[in-house]
Design a protein around this motif. Structure first.
Motif, PDB file in Angstrom:
ATOM      1  N   GLY A 386       0.844  -1.199   0.000  1.00  0.00           N
ATOM      2  CA  GLY A 386       0.000   0.000   0.000  1.00  0.00           C
ATOM      3  C   GLY A 386       0.872   1.239   0.000  1.00  0.00           C
ATOM      4  O   GLY A 386       1.731   1.419  -0.863  1.00  0.00           O
ATOM      5  N   GLU A 387       0.679   2.073   0.984  1.00  0.00           N
ATOM      6  CA  GLU A 387       1.482   3.290   1.072  1.00  0.00           C
ATOM      7  C   GLU A 387       2.871   2.993   1.598  1.00  0.00           C
ATOM      8  O   GLU A 387       3.040   2.249   2.569  1.00  0.00           O
ATOM      9  CB  GLU A 387       0.796   4.315   1.979  1.00  0.00           C
ATOM     10  N   GLY A 388       3.864   3.591   0.974  1.00  0.00           N
ATOM     11  CA  GLY A 388       5.233   3.531   1.461  1.00  0.00           C
ATOM     12  C   GLY A 388       5.681   4.931   1.783  1.00  0.00           C
ATOM     13  O   GLY A 388       6.276   5.620   0.950  1.00  0.00           O
ATOM     14  N   GLY A 389       5.353   5.365   2.966  1.00  0.00           N
ATOM     15  CA  GLY A 389       5.573   6.748   3.346  1.00  0.00           C
ATOM     16  C   GLY A 389       6.895   6.979   4.048  1.00  0.00           C
ATOM     17  O   GLY A 389       7.017   6.771   5.257  1.00  0.00           O
ATOM     18  N   SER A 390       7.919   7.352   3.309  1.00  0.00           N
ATOM     19  CA  SER A 390       9.177   7.864   3.831  1.00  0.00           C
ATOM     20  C   SER A 390       9.887   6.850   4.752  1.00  0.00           C
ATOM     21  O   SER A 390       9.750   5.635   4.604  1.00  0.00           O
ATOM     22  CB  SER A 390       8.928   9.186   4.541  1.00  0.00           C
ATOM     23  N   GLY A 391      10.641   7.377   5.733  1.00  0.00           N
ATOM     24  CA  GLY A 391      11.456   6.522   6.595  1.00  0.00           C
ATOM     25  C   GLY A 391      10.651   5.594   7.464  1.00  0.00           C
ATOM     26  O   GLY A 391      11.134   4.520   7.852  1.00  0.00           O
ATOM     27  N   GLY A 392       9.425   5.961   7.783  1.00  0.00           N
ATOM     28  CA  GLY A 392       8.579   5.090   8.579  1.00  0.00           C
ATOM     29  C   GLY A 392       8.222   3.808   7.863  1.00  0.00           C
ATOM     30  O   GLY A 392       7.918   2.792   8.493  1.00  0.00           O
ATOM     31  N   ALA A 393       8.253   3.840   6.537  1.00  0.00           N
ATOM     32  CA  ALA A 393       8.040   2.637   5.740  1.00  0.00           C
ATOM     33  C   ALA A 393       9.368   1.952   5.429  1.00  0.00           C
ATOM     34  O   ALA A 393       9.489   0.728   5.494  1.00  0.00           O
ATOM     35  CB  ALA A 393       7.319   2.990   4.436  1.00  0.00           C
ATOM     36  N   LEU A 394      10.382   2.749   5.113  1.00  0.00           N
ATOM     37  CA  LEU A 394      11.670   2.186   4.716  1.00  0.00           C
ATOM     38  C   LEU A 394      12.320   1.394   5.845  1.00  0.00           C
ATOM     39  O   LEU A 394      13.048   0.427   5.583  1.00  0.00           O
ATOM     40  CB  LEU A 394      12.605   3.300   4.260  1.00  0.00           C
ATOM     41  N   ALA A 395      12.060   1.770   7.091  1.00  0.00           N
ATOM     42  CA  ALA A 395      12.678   1.074   8.222  1.00  0.00           C
ATOM     43  C   ALA A 395      12.322  -0.402   8.243  1.00  0.00           C
ATOM     44  O   ALA A 395      13.084  -1.226   8.754  1.00  0.00           O
ATOM     45  CB  ALA A 395      12.253   1.734   9.542  1.00  0.00           C
ATOM     46  N   LEU A 396      11.171  -0.768   7.680  1.00  0.00           N
ATOM     47  CA  LEU A 396      10.716  -2.159   7.687  1.00  0.00           C
ATOM     48  C   LEU A 396      11.092  -2.895   6.401  1.00  0.00           C
ATOM     49  O   LEU A 396      10.792  -4.071   6.242  1.00  0.00           O
ATOM     50  CB  LEU A 396       9.197  -2.199   7.887  1.00  0.00           C
ATOM     51  N   ALA A 397      11.757  -2.212   5.471  1.00  0.00           N
ATOM     52  CA  ALA A 397      12.017  -2.774   4.150  1.00  0.00           C
ATOM     53  C   ALA A 397      13.403  -3.400   4.063  1.00  0.00           C
ATOM     54  O   ALA A 397      14.384  -2.859   4.583  1.00  0.00           O
ATOM     55  CB  ALA A 397      11.865  -1.694   3.086  1.00  0.00           C
TER      56      ALA A 397
END
Length: 455
Positions: A386-397
């Motif tokens: 779904g949404e990949g919003g900035s560092g809050g998403a990248l931290a889990l990637a």
């Protein structure tokens, strides 16, 4: 098993309710009656109290340790008899717990603690208190050996027993209504709210993973042991990475950046639960960051797919709280220690950015998650759903194994925020979304994603 507040079963009945084929460990039981005396600090009448406790319970100490089979998985069990001096920990308790952990490491077996204790034994003074260091060391050695530890906190579990065998375990299950606290009932402030010292509050505060009805305990324990162990009780090996899950979503790829944003934000597209339910045959969740917080927008746990255990951390489309990042970090580090591959599902507009999040240490929580993913020795696979919003998403990637769906976007920042920072008016938000190159196909072209996983 009908144990609950005010209705405690004898320790042997508790063991029988959850395990089959129990065999007490040599050196962790036996007849200690001749050793009953007034103890290391010569507490007057202590020997008589021990003898009475033995007559009342049939046990020679407050803990019974041995091996048994739970849900088909062999395990070491450490079970407390509360009727023996309040399940308190003394020198001989430490002897037995140490023997149990040593056997677990030698035999490569998981450890299950069935706790019901009031804490350290006063009649042995500091000799009793230092047993907590001893128990903590044994737990740490078992943890370093890559073996899982599961605690079932019964009523009551307080003092050092909670702070070592309980809260120090990888997974903590609690019986309904159990007292679970460091402070025992007789040493709390008189005006204290009793609810703060119960299993329900501990679950809400992220310190317990699940409250389990007594009649369900054997089955839940068995599933956990099966997920965290191979059939012989030892942890599994990681093998290759998890396969990205597939769930039917939107058809085709978005033509524009703004279309990608709209599709990712659509309430009609599949969410994390749909992916997890379709992917796993069975799963169990952990809850909370062990620091006082939970995030309902972060699902973490272990599941089975095609006979293989895979850990998962999945965002559910909401701003991720610091507690959510810390829970994911806890999950990834546990999986890494046990040799279990990890699947992460990215779906968040970004990290929560309100005052509460800042006061809860958002930056430090995100940093620790970045570190956990970077340090993981097991494969980590990511699917952006779904949404990949900035560092809050990248931290889990996963840096080397991130995949995307047609219903997602991934961006350095949300288009609205980017437009505001660049001093562009609201009428330029759609144009900005295109400039950010955040579509699934853009992410593949940029080398951020390995490929697009269709539904």
């Amino acid at each position: 098993m009908a144990e609950g507040p005010g209705g405690r079963l004898p320790v042997r009945a508790v063991i029988d309710a959850v395990a089959g084929g129990f065999t007490e460990l040599p050196g962790a039981g036996g007849n200690d009656a001749d050793a009953y005396g007034d103890g290391p600090i010569a507490w007057k009448g202590y020997g008589r109290a021990l003898a009475r406790a033995h007559e009342r319970t049939g046990e020679h100490e407050s803990v019974v340790c041995g091996t048994g089979t739970v849900g088909g998985v062999p395990a070491v069990l450490i079970a407390f008899e509360f009727a023996f001096l309040g399940g308190s920990l003394g020198q001989r308790t430490g002897d037995r717990v140490e023997a149990a952990h040593r056997h677990a490491r030698d035999a490569r077996l998981p450890v299950v603690s069935l706790t019901a204790t009031g804490g350290s034994r006063m009649q042995e003074g500091m000799r009793a208190l230092v047993q907590l260091q001893r128990v903590a060391r044994q737990s740490a050695l078992t943890r370093a050996a890559g073996l899982p530890q599961i605690a079932v906190v019964r009523d009551p579990t307080t003092g050092g027993g909670w702070a070592t065998l309980g809260a120090g375990s990888d997974v903590v299950l609690a019986l309904p209504g159990a007292q679970v606290a460091f402070a025992g009932s007789r040493v709390r402030p008189p005006e204290a709210d009793p609810a703060a010292y119960g299993a329900g509050e501990k679950l809400a505060a992220g310190q317990v993973d699940r409250i389990v009805a007594p009649e369900e305990l054997s089955g839940v324990l068995g599933r956990w042991l099966s997920l965290l162990s191979s059939p012989d009780g030892a942890p599994g090996t990681a093998g290759g990475p998890a396969e990205p899950p597939r769930v039917a979503g939107g058809a085709g790829l978005p033509e524009t950046g703004w279309e990608a944003v709209e599709r990712a934000r659509s309430p009609r597209r599949p969410r994390a639960d749909a992916y997890l339910d379709a992917y796993f045959e069975v799963r169990e969740e952990v809850s909370g960051d062990r620091c006082g917080g939970t995030d309902p927008g972060m699902r973490c746990g272990f599941g089975r797919r095609d006979g293989r255990t895979i850990a998962y951390a999945a965002q559910c489309g909401t701003p991720t709280l610091p507690a959510g990042f810390r829970t994911a970090t806890r999950l990834i580090r546990l999986a890494d220690r046990l040799g279990i591959p990890v699947l992460t599902l990215v779906d968040t507009p970004g990290a929560a950015n309100d005052e509460a999040a800042e006061r809860s240490g958002a930056g430090a929580a995100i940093a620790d998650l970045f570190a956990a993913v970077a340090e993981a020795r097991v494969p980590v696979t990511t699917l952006v759903i779904g949404e990949g919003g900035s560092g809050g998403a990248l931290a889990l990637a996963a840096p080397e194994d991130t995949w995307v769906t047609p219903d997602c976007y991934f961006s350095v920042i949300a288009p609205e925020s980017a437009a505001a920072i660049l001093k562009r008016g609201p009428e330029h938000v759609r144009e900005t979304a295109g400039d950010l190159r955040l579509r699934p196909q853009d992410l593949v072209d940029l080398g951020v994603a390995r490929g697009i996983v269709p539904g």
